[in-house]
Design a protein around this motif. Structure first.
Motif, short mmCIF file in Angstrom:
data_model
loop_
_atom_site.label_atom_id
_atom_site.label_comp_id
_atom_site.label_asym_id
_atom_site.label_seq_id
_atom_site.Cartn_x
_atom_site.Cartn_y
_atom_site.Cartn_z
N GLU A 375 11.08 66.02 60.03
CA GLU A 375 11.93 66.91 61.05
C GLU A 375 13.34 67.11 60.41
N LYS A 376 13.91 65.87 59.80
CA LYS A 376 15.20 65.87 59.51
C LYS A 376 15.32 66.72 58.40
N GLU A 377 14.17 66.73 57.28
CA GLU A 377 14.16 67.63 56.16
C GLU A 377 14.17 69.28 56.53
N GLU A 378 13.43 69.35 57.67
CA GLU A 378 13.48 70.72 58.28
C GLU A 378 14.48 71.28 58.90
N GLU A 379 15.29 70.24 59.65
CA GLU A 379 16.78 70.44 60.13
C GLU A 379 17.76 70.77 59.10
N GLU A 380 17.36 69.90 57.82
CA GLU A 380 18.44 70.15 56.73
C GLU A 380 18.36 71.52 56.30
N ARG A 381 16.78 71.96 55.87
CA ARG A 381 16.72 73.14 55.26
C ARG A 381 17.13 74.23 56.30
N ALA A 382 16.96 74.17 57.68
CA ALA A 382 17.35 75.24 58.64
C ALA A 382 18.95 75.35 58.54
N ARG A 383 19.51 74.03 58.38
CA ARG A 383 21.03 74.24 58.50
C ARG A 383 21.50 74.67 57.13
N LYS A 384 20.76 74.56 56.03
CA LYS A 384 21.29 75.17 54.70
C LYS A 384 21.17 76.59 54.68
N HIS A 385 19.83 77.12 55.32
CA HIS A 385 19.75 78.48 55.31
C HIS A 385 20.37 79.03 56.25
N ALA A 386 20.90 78.50 57.32
CA ALA A 386 22.00 79.11 58.09
C ALA A 386 23.16 79.40 57.54
N GLU A 387 23.59 78.25 56.81
CA GLU A 387 25.08 78.45 56.25
C GLU A 387 24.79 79.37 55.07
N ASP A 388 23.64 79.50 54.35
CA ASP A 388 23.74 80.49 53.53
C ASP A 388 23.67 81.89 53.93
N VAL A 389 23.08 82.06 55.06
CA VAL A 389 22.81 83.30 55.79
C VAL A 389 24.35 83.84 56.21
N LYS A 390 25.08 82.84 56.74
CA LYS A 390 26.39 82.78 57.30
C LYS A 390 27.34 83.43 56.29
N SER A 391 27.23 82.45 55.16
CA SER A 391 28.13 82.82 53.86
C SER A 391 27.87 84.20 53.38
N LYS A 392 26.59 84.57 53.13
CA LYS A 392 26.31 86.05 52.70
C LYS A 392 26.81 86.95 53.90
#
Length: 554
Positions: A375-392
């Motif tokens: 769950e922590k890894e999924e949360e970390e991946r989701a957070r990074k994905h959200a940051e990447d989407v936001k950055s893009k």
């Protein structure tokens, strides 16, 4: 003898049974000196080590054993420790000096008889020590028992039953109070007619009682006195009788013995109330009697006692075991052992259940930890994905905003900064895609005017010139020099323009410079110029060149 009372006569007879043939007047004098106390007289003659005196507030320990009513109802049930001993007497020291030559002779004869495997005669002077006071004392009852068993094997020419049946050769003494460890010296003989001794337990008498209590086994206690005339016959006939030894072995008896000249055997004789030797007693765990409450725990009970040579012969003991003792005590011991087995089985089941529970708990804990990590890894991946989407998204929004601002600059330059055509340098500009425009610039025109003209060609055809702004999107720019200053204040020129100009052939790049005239740049009349977009900028064809510039397709 005529003037003695009944208790005194009984004490005299008890002491004579222990000492063997002695002068009656001497024995009477010894008893009179200790107030007719048999125990004190025995300690005086045998020179026992006096026990430690307990404090007034401490009670001497009392070992309680029940006596089976079926065997002898006239015997009492108490068994206490011996009384206080007296100091060493002078005649004991004199006897020790006189006995030294006898000891040397007995040692030589013992060695010869042991080498020839001949039973050792049991004579007073043939024993290692004739009196208790002469036997070496040891605080370890196990070593005393082992020494007695070794002497017994030497005298009878026999060996231990289990060692003979297993044909195992072992030397030395095995340490530890274990019921499966036995004295195994001397080595096993290969003769099939070898005499067999019971498998004597090499622990203490108290350990024997503890084994009876814990394991539900029957104990056989053998006590002898080397001073008695029947001692040698009892050892060679009774203790080596094959039928008697087989009964003890088949029924898992725990056998313990000793010579009363040793402290451990003497203490056991007092607890068992032995008065005549040889002495054999059978003990086992039995239910409590004499009005004990129901449900009371069983206690080790003296099942029978056999005193004297006549009562301790092999046929008498075998008949007693087969017809009386075993039929009477075996049913209870079987039930007791069944209970022990059930308890042991329940304990093993509980241990297995505990292990299974711990294993299940461990697997559950590991599964929970793995799920938490996932769950922590999924949360970390989701957070990074959200940051990447936001950055893009932010980059896309910024690029769109910059594209809008650049388009406003193009329209502003088309409206206010493009120089009118004049005779001078006629240049052809090839636009991205297939577009191509021709424009004449005055000789005084700068490179900024050429770049502004080429940049204005990127305005979509749908945008009307009359809608172009009259003011710069940022800052104050009214002419070409002010535009040069503005571009220099922002960034490098070709990065702000988003493209660069170069001649078609031979290729020469005309990078933007502020306040640089066209003639100084090296442009000639009729020059063919190609407009190349910088990588990352949109173009009509969308193709990217190898030199980090986008260009139109050939």
């Amino acid at each position: 003898m005529d003037g003695l009372q009944a208790p005194q006569i009984e004490a005299l007879q008890r002491l004579q049974s222990i000492l063997g043939p002695h002068d009656t007047e001497f024995v009477v004098s010894v008893l009179e000196s200790v107030a007719w106390d048999v125990q004190k007289a025995t300690d005086l003659l045998f020179d026992n080590e006096p026990p430690k005196v307990l404090a007034p507030t401490q009670a001497a320990p009392m070992e309680q054993l029940e006596l089976d009513d079926n065997e002898d109802s006239s015997l009492t049930t108490r068994h206490s420790h011996r009384g206080q001993g007296n100091p060493r007497s002078n005649w004991s020291f004199i006897w020790s000096l006189l006995a030294v030559p006898l000891h040397l002779v007995s040692g030589v004869l013992r060695f010869v008889f042991s080498v020839l495997r001949i039973p050792m005669p049991s004579l007073p002077f043939m024993t290692t020590n004739s009196y208790h006071s002469h036997r070496p004392t040891s605080p370890d009852s196990r070593s005393i028992t082992q020494r007695w068993v070794q002497e017994l094997e030497e005298e009878t020419g026999a060996c231990s039953s289990k060692r003979s049946m297993a044909n195992a050769v072992t030397t030395g003494f095995e340490a530890g109070p274990s019921t499966t460890r036995r004295h195994t010296y001397p080595p096993t003989a290969s003769d099939d007619n070898q005499k067999i001794l019971p498998d004597f337990f090499d622990g203490s008498y108290e350990e024997v009682l503890d084994i009876c209590q814990r394991e539900g086994r029957i104990a056989c206690v053998v006590l002898v006195s080397a001073e008695h005339d029947d001692d040698a016959d009892f050892k060679r006939c009774t203790l080596t009788d094959a039928t008697f030894v087989k009964i003890l072995l088949d029924n898992d008896f725990i056998v313990w013995g000793g010579d009363i000249r040793d402290k451990a055997a003497w203490d056991a004789s007092q607890k068992l109330q032995a008065t005549t030797y040889p002495f054999v007693a059978f003990l086992a765990l039995q239910p409590r009697r004499h009005g004990a409450p129901s449900g009371a725990a069983p206690v080790v009970t003296i099942l029978s006692r056999h005193q004297g040579r006549t009562a301790a012969t092999a046929p008498v003991l075998i008949d007693h075991l087969n017809t009386q003792l075993l039929p009477r005590v075996t049913p209870f011991l079987v039930r007791f052992k069944t209970v022990l087995q059930d308890r042991d089985r329940d304990r093993r089941i509980r241990e297995e259940q505990d292990r299974a529970f711990k294993e299940t708990a461990r697997r559950d804990r590991e599964a929970i930890e793995a799920r938490v990590r996932q769950e922590k890894e999924e949360e970390e991946r989701a957070r990074k994905h959200a940051e990447d989407v936001k950055s893009k998204q932010e980059d896309s929004a910024r690029q769109k905003h910059q594209a809008v601002i650049r388009m406003e600059w193009r329209k502003f330059m088309r409206n206010r900064l493009l120089l009118p055509e004049a005779r001078g340098l006629r240049l052809a500009v090839k636009l991205p895609g297939n577009g191509r425009v021709v424009r004449s610039f005055p000789p005084s025109a700068t490179l900024t005017a050429l770049y502004a003209f080429a940049d204005s060609q990127l305005i979509p055809s749908t945008s009307r010139p009359e809608d172009d702004p009259s003011q710069a999107p940022e800052g104050v720019v009214d002419d070409i020099p002010q535009l040069d200053s503005y571009i220099q204040s922002k960034t490098a020129g070709h990065v702000w323009w988003g493209f660069t100009l170069a001649s078609a052939y031979p290729r020469r790049e005309f990078r933007w410079k502020a306040n640089a005239s066209l003639t100084e740049t090296g442009l000639r009349d009729g020059e063919q110029i190609v407009m190349e977009l910088i990588t990352g900028r949109e173009s009509a064809s969308g193709q990217v060149s190898d030199d980090e510039y986008e260009s139109e397709s050939d």
